[in-house]
Motif scaffolding. Structure first.
Motif, mmCIF file in Angstrom:
data_model
loop_
_atom_site.group_PDB
_atom_site.id
_atom_site.type_symbol
_atom_site.label_atom_id
_atom_site.label_comp_id
_atom_site.label_asym_id
_atom_site.label_seq_id
_atom_site.Cartn_x
_atom_site.Cartn_y
_atom_site.Cartn_z
ATOM 1 N N GLY A 44 20.033 -87.357 106.935
ATOM 2 C CA GLY A 44 19.367 -86.818 108.113
ATOM 3 C C GLY A 44 18.085 -86.120 107.698
ATOM 4 O O GLY A 44 17.940 -85.691 106.541
ATOM 5 N N PHE A 45 17.141 -85.978 108.623
ATOM 6 C CA PHE A 45 15.849 -85.404 108.255
ATOM 7 C C PHE A 45 15.972 -83.963 107.774
ATOM 8 O O PHE A 45 15.327 -83.571 106.791
ATOM 9 C CB PHE A 45 14.865 -85.477 109.423
ATOM 10 C CG PHE A 45 13.530 -84.875 109.088
ATOM 11 C CD1 PHE A 45 12.720 -85.438 108.110
ATOM 12 C CD2 PHE A 45 13.102 -83.721 109.721
ATOM 13 C CE1 PHE A 45 11.496 -84.875 107.776
ATOM 14 C CE2 PHE A 45 11.874 -83.151 109.389
ATOM 15 C CZ PHE A 45 11.080 -83.732 108.423
ATOM 16 N N SER A 46 16.779 -83.153 108.433
ATOM 17 C CA SER A 46 16.929 -81.751 108.016
ATOM 18 C C SER A 46 17.472 -81.656 106.599
ATOM 19 O O SER A 46 17.007 -80.846 105.787
ATOM 20 C CB SER A 46 17.856 -81.005 108.984
ATOM 21 O OG SER A 46 17.286 -80.928 110.269
ATOM 22 N N GLU A 47 18.457 -82.498 106.298
ATOM 23 C CA GLU A 47 19.032 -82.509 104.946
ATOM 24 C C GLU A 47 17.984 -82.941 103.930
ATOM 25 O O GLU A 47 17.844 -82.318 102.859
ATOM 26 C CB GLU A 47 20.219 -83.471 104.896
ATOM 27 C CG GLU A 47 20.853 -83.613 103.514
ATOM 28 C CD GLU A 47 21.917 -84.691 103.478
ATOM 29 O OE1 GLU A 47 22.433 -84.952 102.380
ATOM 30 O OE2 GLU A 47 22.229 -85.279 104.537
ATOM 31 N N SER A 49 14.682 -82.788 104.163
ATOM 32 C CA SER A 49 13.644 -81.776 104.046
ATOM 33 C C SER A 49 14.074 -80.635 103.131
ATOM 34 O O SER A 49 13.313 -80.178 102.272
ATOM 35 C CB SER A 49 13.289 -81.232 105.432
ATOM 36 O OG SER A 49 12.330 -80.211 105.349
ATOM 37 N N ALA A 50 15.316 -80.199 103.299
ATOM 38 C CA ALA A 50 15.825 -79.106 102.458
ATOM 39 C C ALA A 50 15.895 -79.516 100.996
ATOM 40 O O ALA A 50 15.620 -78.707 100.093
ATOM 41 C CB ALA A 50 17.202 -78.684 102.960
ATOM 42 N N GLN A 53 12.197 -79.480 99.271
ATOM 43 C CA GLN A 53 11.405 -78.249 99.277
ATOM 44 C C GLN A 53 11.521 -77.495 97.957
ATOM 45 O O GLN A 53 12.593 -77.391 97.378
ATOM 46 C CB GLN A 53 11.862 -77.344 100.423
ATOM 47 C CG GLN A 53 11.497 -77.875 101.800
ATOM 48 C CD GLN A 53 12.001 -76.983 102.919
ATOM 49 O OE1 GLN A 53 11.937 -75.751 102.819
ATOM 50 N NE2 GLN A 53 12.510 -77.581 103.988
ATOM 51 N N TYR A 64 9.378 -89.210 104.969
ATOM 52 C CA TYR A 64 10.547 -89.667 105.713
ATOM 53 C C TYR A 64 10.085 -90.529 106.878
ATOM 54 O O TYR A 64 9.233 -90.124 107.677
ATOM 55 C CB TYR A 64 11.305 -88.446 106.236
ATOM 56 C CG TYR A 64 12.672 -88.730 106.831
ATOM 57 C CD1 TYR A 64 13.810 -88.597 106.055
ATOM 58 C CD2 TYR A 64 12.816 -89.088 108.170
ATOM 59 C CE1 TYR A 64 15.082 -88.823 106.597
ATOM 60 C CE2 TYR A 64 14.072 -89.317 108.718
ATOM 61 C CZ TYR A 64 15.207 -89.184 107.927
ATOM 62 O OH TYR A 64 16.460 -89.409 108.471
ATOM 63 N N ARG A 126 6.935 -88.808 108.549
ATOM 64 C CA ARG A 126 6.979 -87.349 108.419
ATOM 65 C C ARG A 126 6.711 -86.982 106.964
ATOM 66 O O ARG A 126 7.458 -87.375 106.068
ATOM 67 C CB ARG A 126 8.349 -86.822 108.855
ATOM 68 C CG ARG A 126 8.722 -87.232 110.273
ATOM 69 C CD ARG A 126 10.155 -86.860 110.620
ATOM 70 N NE ARG A 126 10.545 -87.441 111.913
ATOM 71 C CZ ARG A 126 11.758 -87.343 112.440
ATOM 72 N NH1 ARG A 126 12.716 -86.661 111.784
ATOM 73 N NH2 ARG A 126 12.029 -87.915 113.601
ATOM 74 N N VAL A 128 6.584 -84.093 104.261
ATOM 75 C CA VAL A 128 7.179 -82.776 104.059
ATOM 76 C C VAL A 128 6.537 -82.093 102.853
ATOM 77 O O VAL A 128 6.454 -82.673 101.765
ATOM 78 C CB VAL A 128 8.702 -82.888 103.819
ATOM 79 C CG1 VAL A 128 9.323 -81.505 103.677
ATOM 80 C CG2 VAL A 128 9.362 -83.669 104.960
ATOM 81 N N GLY A 132 8.313 -76.550 103.364
ATOM 82 C CA GLY A 132 9.040 -76.968 104.549
ATOM 83 C C GLY A 132 8.162 -77.403 105.703
ATOM 84 O O GLY A 132 8.668 -77.926 106.709
#
Length: 218
Positions: A44-47, A49-50, A53, A64, A126, A128, A132
């Motif tokens: 997933g994008f949130s995962e 991105s984290a 970073q 992404y 996206r 990154v 973040g």
């Protein structure tokens, strides 16, 4: 513009443009071995991105594209403009492209570059950063060229869409001179020629893409 033209000519004369001519070749044997590495489902994008970073606000650390790719970005070492990562699922940022306003994303097409062929016009991209921050782009055009002299740093390129022939300097300007675009780049193999051609996938800022859509009445 005169300064940009002068610098671009210097790149040609010093052989720096080899990065868009001879580095991103296709190796079918290695490609088969890498199939499993390229196959895993995207996070997933949130995962994602984290994971990429590292606190560096000034550096792009991941790219992404929903449903297509999720890959970390590494930087070229200073003074090594031909460096390209040999890590699976890792993209290299072309440092010199940044001087012309473009985020250049390079990869061997038997590694991360294989996914570049799955990118399509209209896909959201996206970017990154280490802190973040996320910048949004949309793929606007896809350019494919045949290198008329694949192993020469001075080769001309024939557009596969229009059949027009362009100098290396014109191709470089076409794909890397911008006001904030992303350019994905890898090589195209044909008939056993490992560096037969080049693929450039250009994404423009999402706000600019939406403006163009409105202007064109789409």
């Amino acid at each position: 513009m005169a300064l940009k033209n002068s610098i671009a000519r210097t790149f040609v004369n010093t052989g720096i443009l080899l990065i868009i001519l001879a580095s991103l070749w296709w190796n079918p044997t290695i490609a088969l071995a890498m199939d499993d590495a390229l196959a895993p489902a995207l996070p997933g994008f949130s995962e994602f991105s984290a994971l990429v970073q590292d606190g560096r606000a000034d550096l792009a650390r991941g790219v992404y594209v929903p449903g297509v790719l999720a890959m970390p970005i590494v930087q070229q070492p200073y003074g090594n403009g031909s460096f390209l990562s040999n890590e699976a699922n890792t993209i290299t940022q072309f440092r010199m492209a940044s001087q012309y306003g473009t985020t250049g994303l390079l990869a061997h097409n038997y590694l991360a570059g294989a996914s570049f062929f799955d990118l399509e016009v209209g896909d959201e991209v996206r970017l990154v950063y280490g802190d973040g921050k996320v910048d949004y782009f949309v793929i606007y055009e896809i350019l494919k060229y045949e290198a008329l002299q694949p192993n020469s740093p001075y080769s001309s390129f024939r557009s596969l869409e229009t059949d027009e022939v362009f100098s290396v300097e014109k191709v470089f300007k076409r794909v890397f001179f911008s006001d904030g675009n992303i350019t994905f780049q890898t090589c195209i193999e044909k008939d056993g020629d490992l560096s037969w051609g080049r693929l450039f996938v250009i994404a423009i800022p999402k706000i600019e893409y939406e403006r163009l859509v409105v202007m064109n009445g789409q």
